[in-house]
Design a protein around this motif. Structure first.
Motif, PDB file in Angstrom:
ATOM      1  N   SER A  94       0.861  -1.175   0.000  1.00  0.00           N
ATOM      2  CA  SER A  94       0.000   0.000   0.000  1.00  0.00           C
ATOM      3  C   SER A  94       0.899   1.227   0.000  1.00  0.00           C
ATOM      4  N   PRO A  95       0.345   2.425  -0.213  1.00  0.00           N
ATOM      5  CA  PRO A  95       1.192   3.624  -0.236  1.00  0.00           C
ATOM      6  C   PRO A  95       2.054   3.800   1.005  1.00  0.00           C
ATOM      7  N   ASP A  96       1.572   3.286   2.157  1.00  0.00           N
ATOM      8  CA  ASP A  96       2.334   3.489   3.396  1.00  0.00           C
ATOM      9  C   ASP A  96       3.098   2.252   3.859  1.00  0.00           C
ATOM     10  N   GLY A  97       3.168   1.197   3.037  1.00  0.00           N
ATOM     11  CA  GLY A  97       3.952   0.043   3.452  1.00  0.00           C
ATOM     12  C   GLY A  97       3.350  -1.285   3.057  1.00  0.00           C
ATOM     13  N   PHE A  98       3.959  -2.359   3.561  1.00  0.00           N
ATOM     14  CA  PHE A  98       3.530  -3.717   3.234  1.00  0.00           C
ATOM     15  C   PHE A  98       2.179  -4.029   3.895  1.00  0.00           C
ATOM     16  N   GLN A  99       1.306  -4.650   3.130  1.00  0.00           N
ATOM     17  CA  GLN A  99      -0.037  -4.944   3.633  1.00  0.00           C
ATOM     18  C   GLN A  99      -0.002  -6.045   4.693  1.00  0.00           C
ATOM     19  N   VAL A 100      -0.762  -5.834   5.769  1.00  0.00           N
ATOM     20  CA  VAL A 100      -0.732  -6.699   6.957  1.00  0.00           C
ATOM     21  C   VAL A 100      -2.067  -7.407   7.144  1.00  0.00           C
ATOM     22  N   VAL A 101      -1.989  -8.717   7.361  1.00  0.00           N
ATOM     23  CA  VAL A 101      -3.151  -9.483   7.801  1.00  0.00           C
ATOM     24  C   VAL A 101      -2.835 -10.046   9.181  1.00  0.00           C
ATOM     25  N   ALA A 102      -3.684  -9.736  10.150  1.00  0.00           N
ATOM     26  CA  ALA A 102      -3.549 -10.305  11.495  1.00  0.00           C
ATOM     27  C   ALA A 102      -4.261 -11.643  11.522  1.00  0.00           C
ATOM     28  N   TRP A 103      -3.517 -12.707  11.779  1.00  0.00           N
ATOM     29  CA  TRP A 103      -4.080 -14.048  11.799  1.00  0.00           C
ATOM     30  C   TRP A 103      -4.324 -14.491  13.240  1.00  0.00           C
ATOM     31  N   ALA A 104      -5.559 -14.945  13.528  1.00  0.00           N
ATOM     32  CA  ALA A 104      -5.932 -15.452  14.854  1.00  0.00           C
ATOM     33  C   ALA A 104      -6.205 -16.951  14.723  1.00  0.00           C
ATOM     34  N   HIS A 105      -5.366 -17.755  15.333  1.00  0.00           N
ATOM     35  CA  HIS A 105      -5.411 -19.200  15.103  1.00  0.00           C
ATOM     36  C   HIS A 105      -6.537 -19.898  15.860  1.00  0.00           C
ATOM     37  N   GLY A 106      -6.898 -21.059  15.354  1.00  0.00           N
ATOM     38  CA  GLY A 106      -7.850 -21.920  16.045  1.00  0.00           C
ATOM     39  C   GLY A 106      -7.187 -22.593  17.231  1.00  0.00           C
ATOM     40  N   THR A 107      -7.975 -23.286  18.043  1.00  0.00           N
ATOM     41  CA  THR A 107      -7.500 -23.870  19.292  1.00  0.00           C
ATOM     42  C   THR A 107      -6.277 -24.760  19.094  1.00  0.00           C
ATOM     43  N   SER A 108      -5.193 -24.398  19.757  1.00  0.00           N
ATOM     44  CA  SER A 108      -3.994 -25.230  19.768  1.00  0.00           C
ATOM     45  C   SER A 108      -3.827 -25.922  21.115  1.00  0.00           C
TER      46      SER A 108
END
Length: 423
Positions: free
Chosen positions: A95-109
């Protein structure tokens, strides 16, 4: 108090230990916060390993890994250090301000420190989501959740994983992004949250959190097979999962007495799960065959209050939502989620909510079944594509007969040790 372990559980423990990338978290100095600032603000970066040893992990080619520890908040609002990882593509979407971020929330470990995805060779859910996201060019920021990974505070107090305390998990997700942005200024300020099962509930809780405490840069959330209100689910899932929540309920409500709901056998099994750091899969032979709870356990007042507070659905939300569920989910009822989605839409008439059910898809199978849709949706959020306000519901039918599809995973990733083990 523990019980003798069935042989199949012993075998599962040995297998899971073989999947640890960095050995025990209790021996890996990365997970120690001794001497760090215990009073740092939520979202503060506490420590960072900017380049992890990728030879220890089974991650896709042309990707690399970082790990960091940051400050978050528990269900009750106290400060807590949490570990996380960043999975980097070789050529990130920008994006214009940097690398695009996806926050991943994992299933039960699991519910113990050793169950942290960041010290597992395949980062726990591998090609079900985090590997697919990084291969599509997103920088994946993934919290372990408080109590998984970092086991003690700076003053030596043990950290309890408040399993399914979804508002606490939402804190972990949000603050992981803020800390990652502090550690790596090249990251975009904009981000999308995606999660599955426990993480699906966490991402729905992120949307609810945003309605009360807006964090700049949030573009929307994708809860997949999310937990909403566990007490509304059917047994045995309701009973089994609630038993694993007991330590977290005790942490939230000091007046709660586990003896009021757990049988002696239930206490023994929960003790074994915690002592041996069992994942849900490894503990299944015990959890799903035991008499865990006392009669009338679901009427416990502390449990009811806890459920009312942590549930997702039927509350104010912010940002667009794409909610996905499988019609053959064996753990969480599609009907219960549908009800929660409709209540959410009724309360948030100006919100953009898309709800898609997938015919024949199981709890985990929903991730690959729906992958192209949530990938497209995420891309649209970073492009700034508008989404129509209101609730849109859809059912996706299978192209072939439902019975012809592989229902669940029947493979696992193995760390290659010889040249002929890779294609």
């Amino acid at each position: 108090m523990t019980t003798s372990l069935p042989e199949e559980v012993v075998q599962a423990i040995e297998f899971e230990k073989s999947q640890w990338a960095t050995g025990s978290v209790y021996e890996d100095p990365f997970y120690s916060v001794e001497g760090l600032d215990a009073s740092a603000r939520p979202g503060a970066l506490l420590k960072v390993e900017k380049t992890s040893d990728v030879s220890l992990y089974s991650i896709p080619a042309a990707t690399t890994l970082s790990r960091f520890v940051y400050q978050s908040k528990t269900f009750s609002g106290s400060l807590v250090p949490v570990s996380a990882y960043v999975l980097w593509p070789s050529s990130p979407r920008t994006s214009p301000d940097g690398f695009q971020v996806v926050a991943w929330a994992h299933g039960t470990s699991g519910i113990s420190a050793e169950n942290a995805p960041s010290h597992t060779k395949n980062l726990w859910q591998h090609f079900l989501a985090p590997y697919q996201l990084v291969c599509q060019g997103y920088v994946v920021v993934a919290t372990d959740y408080a109590g998984l990974g970092v086991s003690k505070t700076a003053d030596g107090k043990s950290i309890v994983h408040e399993y399914l305390a979804l508002p606490a998990h939402a804190n972990d997700v949000v603050y992981s992004v803020l800390a990652a942005q502090e550690a790596f200024p090249e990251l975009s300020r904009s981000w999308v949250a995606v999660g599955h099962s426990q993480g699906g509930g966490a991402t729905l809780a992120v949307a609810q959190r945003q309605a009360k405490d807006h964090i700049p840069g949030y573009l929307g959330a994708v809860p997949i097979s999310p937990v909403t209100r566990l007490m509304d689910e059917a047994d045995p899932a309701r009973t089994v999962v609630t038993s694993l929540m007991v330590p977290g309920i005790q942490a939230a409500f000091p007046g709660f007495n586990a003896d009021d709901i757990l049988t002696e056998r239930g206490k023994e099994i929960l003790g074994s799960v915690r002592k041996y750091h069992l994942t849900l899969g490894a503990s299944t032979p015990m959890l799903f065959t035991a008499d865990l709870m006392k009669s009338g356990w679901h009427n416990n007042s502390f449990l009811s209050t806890h459920q009312d507070t942590i549930q997702t659905g039927g509350k104010p939300v912010a940002g667009p939502l794409l909610i996905i569920h499988g019609q053959c989910d064996e753990l969480l009822s599609p009907d219960k989620l549908t009800s929660a989605v409709k209540k959410t839409a009724e309360m948030n008439t100006n919100a953009s909510i898309k709800y898609i059910q997938f015919e024949g898809a199981s709890h985990n199978g929903t991730l690959p079944a729906s992958q192209w849709m949530w990938m497209d949706w995420i891309a649209d959020r970073f492009k700034g594509v508008d989404q129509k306000k209101g609730l849109v519901c859809e059912v996706r039918k299978t192209a072939k007969s439902v019975d012809s599809y592989q229902r669940n995973l029947n493979w696992w990733l193995k760390h290659a040790k010889a040249y002929h083990e890779t294609p």
